[in-house]
Design a protein around this motif. Sequence first.
Motif, PDB file in Angstrom:
ATOM      1  N   VAL A   1      62.163  43.091  -6.156  1.00 23.25           N
ATOM      2  CA  VAL A   1      61.035  43.946  -6.911  1.00 23.25           C
ATOM      3  C   VAL A   1      60.629  44.997  -5.838  1.00 23.25           C
ATOM      4  O   VAL A   1      60.111  44.617  -4.747  1.00 23.25           O
ATOM      5  CB  VAL A   1      60.052  43.023  -7.522  1.00 23.25           C
ATOM      6  N   ASP A   2      60.609  46.298  -6.142  1.00 29.66           N
ATOM      7  CA  ASP A   2      60.259  47.400  -5.340  1.00 29.66           C
ATOM      8  C   ASP A   2      58.790  47.798  -5.755  1.00 29.66           C
ATOM      9  O   ASP A   2      58.546  48.331  -6.817  1.00 29.66           O
ATOM     10  CB  ASP A   2      61.405  48.722  -5.637  1.00 29.66           C
ATOM     11  N   ALA A   3      58.018  47.147  -4.940  1.00 29.76           N
ATOM     12  CA  ALA A   3      56.505  47.520  -5.101  1.00 29.76           C
ATOM     13  C   ALA A   3      55.879  48.193  -3.793  1.00 29.76           C
ATOM     14  O   ALA A   3      54.599  47.771  -3.205  1.00 29.76           O
ATOM     15  CB  ALA A   3      55.748  46.228  -5.547  1.00 29.76           C
ATOM     16  N   LEU A   4      56.572  49.352  -3.106  1.00 32.59           N
ATOM     17  CA  LEU A   4      56.251  49.548  -1.871  1.00 32.59           C
ATOM     18  C   LEU A   4      55.459  50.670  -1.960  1.00 32.59           C
ATOM     19  O   LEU A   4      54.028  50.705  -1.527  1.00 32.59           O
ATOM     20  CB  LEU A   4      57.674  50.157  -1.047  1.00 32.59           C
ATOM     21  N   PHE A   5      55.728  51.916  -2.832  1.00 30.57           N
ATOM     22  CA  PHE A   5      54.842  53.044  -3.223  1.00 30.57           C
ATOM     23  C   PHE A   5      55.131  53.412  -4.610  1.00 30.57           C
ATOM     24  O   PHE A   5      56.146  53.450  -5.138  1.00 30.57           O
ATOM     25  CB  PHE A   5      55.217  54.237  -2.368  1.00 30.57           C
ATOM     26  N   GLY A   6      53.895  53.820  -5.183  1.00 33.71           N
ATOM     27  CA  GLY A   6      54.128  54.350  -6.595  1.00 33.71           C
ATOM     28  C   GLY A   6      53.534  55.874  -6.505  1.00 33.71           C
ATOM     29  O   GLY A   6      53.902  56.521  -5.576  1.00 33.71           O
TER      30      GLY A   6
ATOM     31  N   ASN B   1      48.146  49.751  -4.383  1.00 37.55           N
ATOM     32  CA  ASN B   1      48.155  49.160  -5.732  1.00 37.55           C
ATOM     33  C   ASN B   1      49.375  48.913  -6.147  1.00 37.55           C
ATOM     34  O   ASN B   1      49.690  48.099  -7.277  1.00 37.55           O
ATOM     35  CB  ASN B   1      47.081  49.982  -6.536  1.00 37.55           C
ATOM     36  N   ASN B   2      50.459  49.850  -5.967  1.00 40.07           N
ATOM     37  CA  ASN B   2      51.887  49.520  -6.358  1.00 40.07           C
ATOM     38  C   ASN B   2      52.202  48.231  -5.838  1.00 40.07           C
ATOM     39  O   ASN B   2      52.749  47.257  -6.558  1.00 40.07           O
ATOM     40  CB  ASN B   2      52.504  50.634  -5.796  1.00 40.07           C
ATOM     41  N   GLY B   3      51.894  47.866  -4.550  1.00 38.78           N
ATOM     42  CA  GLY B   3      52.174  46.448  -4.025  1.00 38.78           C
ATOM     43  C   GLY B   3      51.174  45.507  -4.940  1.00 38.78           C
ATOM     44  O   GLY B   3      51.638  44.409  -5.015  1.00 38.78           O
TER      45      GLY B   3
ATOM     46  N   ALA C   1      62.280  48.554 -10.005  1.00 38.62           N
ATOM     47  CA  ALA C   1      61.274  49.129  -9.257  1.00 38.62           C
ATOM     48  C   ALA C   1      60.064  49.213 -10.156  1.00 38.62           C
ATOM     49  O   ALA C   1      60.004  49.334 -11.404  1.00 38.62           O
ATOM     50  CB  ALA C   1      61.575  50.864  -9.041  1.00 38.62           C
ATOM     51  N   ILE C   2      58.645  49.319  -9.402  1.00 36.82           N
ATOM     52  CA  ILE C   2      57.520  49.253 -10.396  1.00 36.82           C
ATOM     53  C   ILE C   2      56.835  50.673 -10.036  1.00 36.82           C
ATOM     54  O   ILE C   2      56.720  51.307  -9.085  1.00 36.82           O
ATOM     55  CB  ILE C   2      56.315  48.412  -9.689  1.00 36.82           C
ATOM     56  N   ASP C   3      56.759  51.358 -11.420  1.00 38.60           N
ATOM     57  CA  ASP C   3      56.141  52.670 -11.427  1.00 38.60           C
ATOM     58  C   ASP C   3      57.150  53.868 -11.213  1.00 38.60           C
ATOM     59  O   ASP C   3      57.459  54.677 -11.966  1.00 38.60           O
ATOM     60  CB  ASP C   3      54.802  52.720 -11.048  1.00 38.60           C
ATOM     61  N   ILE C   4      57.311  53.949  -9.785  1.00 35.45           N
ATOM     62  CA  ILE C   4      58.535  54.963  -9.389  1.00 35.45           C
ATOM     63  C   ILE C   4      59.051  54.344  -8.376  1.00 35.45           C
ATOM     64  O   ILE C   4      58.362  53.679  -7.426  1.00 35.45           O
ATOM     65  CB  ILE C   4      57.609  56.094  -8.725  1.00 35.45           C
ATOM     66  N   PRO C   5      60.597  54.523  -8.211  1.00 33.72           N
ATOM     67  CA  PRO C   5      61.395  53.989  -7.148  1.00 33.72           C
ATOM     68  C   PRO C   5      60.735  54.582  -5.797  1.00 33.72           C
ATOM     69  O   PRO C   5      60.628  55.752  -5.806  1.00 33.72           O
ATOM     70  CB  PRO C   5      62.545  54.450  -7.507  1.00 33.72           C
ATOM     71  N   SER C   6      60.396  53.531  -4.780  1.00 33.18           N
ATOM     72  CA  SER C   6      59.782  54.235  -3.584  1.00 33.18           C
ATOM     73  C   SER C   6      60.552  55.014  -3.067  1.00 33.18           C
ATOM     74  O   SER C   6      61.788  54.872  -2.477  1.00 33.18           O
ATOM     75  CB  SER C   6      59.402  52.822  -2.821  1.00 33.18           C
ATOM     76  N   GLY C   7      59.880  56.146  -2.517  1.00 36.29           N
ATOM     77  CA  GLY C   7      60.754  57.265  -1.794  1.00 36.29           C
ATOM     78  C   GLY C   7      61.138  58.431  -2.510  1.00 36.29           C
ATOM     79  O   GLY C   7      61.443  59.517  -2.292  1.00 36.29           O
TER      80      GLY C   7
HETATM   81  K   LIG Z   1      57.528  51.384  -6.426  1.00 30.92           K
END
Ligand SMILES: [K+]
Length: 215
Positions: free
Chosen positions: A121-126, A59-61, A153-159
């Motif tokens: 736009v970072d939407a890999l993981f939240g 859903n982050n994606g 980044a979306i929600d949390i920077p991935s990783g």
């Molecule tokens: K993210």
Amino acid sequence: MTQSITVEQSRELDDKTINKIGIPSMVLMERAGLKIYQDMLDNKELNLDNVLILAGTGNNGGDGLVVARLLETHGYKVSILTVGNPDHASEDHKKQARICDYYQIPKVFMNANFDKYTTLVDALFGSGLSRNVGGDFATVIDNANGSAPKIHAIDIPSGLNGDTGEVMGTAIKAASTSTIAYPKVGMLKDEAKPYTGKIYVDDIGIYRGNTFENA
Ligand SMILES: [K+]
Ligand SMILES: NC(=O)C1=CN([C@@H]2O[C@H](COP(=O)(O)OP(=O)(O)OC[C@H]3O[C@@H](n4cnc5c(N)ncnc54)[C@H](O)[C@@H]3O)[C@@H](O)[C@H]2O)[C@@H](O)CC1
């Protein structure tokens, strides 16, 4: 002091909002995407001439795909790189991917040259990140960090571990982050600052309990 919550609290509040209160998850995703898009317009340090969305299959994606569509429908140039197996994507992600297909938003692949874009736009993981990052995800994160464009980044920077602020293998170094409902505790630690950049907190209608144990 800014109120912050753990990743588990964030997932509990999402779950209560969707399954107990009854606000559909796609409505929340739409609201998230709209707020994130507006944050990107507000951040004058981002150049939105040519944007690449780095989308995981959760859903982050899905949030990232909403941003892609909003950029497209407002006349910006935007492309999508999906990382992971789309057949295993979350249901809401699949719905958003079909909408992006309707708009014929261009797709690029792992060999994409990130330097030709103006913003990533970072939407890999939240909040779903559950283990160290490796494989294609790590390759994309490292390429993004090593390329010219700024990253939002979306929600949390991935990783980044949202609870501890630690890097789980590798993590996106964002210029700015749109976090949903509340910042996660790890994002406010000093060591997380190079990864989160400027933090925007987006109210999307998630239940805001005062006592989380009753949430
Ligand atoms: K993210
Ligand atoms: N439905 C909701 O509750 C809402 C969710 N939202 C967004 O959805 C995000 C959470 O979405 P998801 O729960 O789908 O999870 P994510 O999209 O964060 O992660 C996707 C999946 O990646 C897998 N994964 C975890 N760590 C991995 C690793 N190291 N390598 C490879 N795969 C890994 C997991 O199976 C996880 O389910 C939030 O951060 C937020 O951006 C928002 O749209 C608001 C509403």
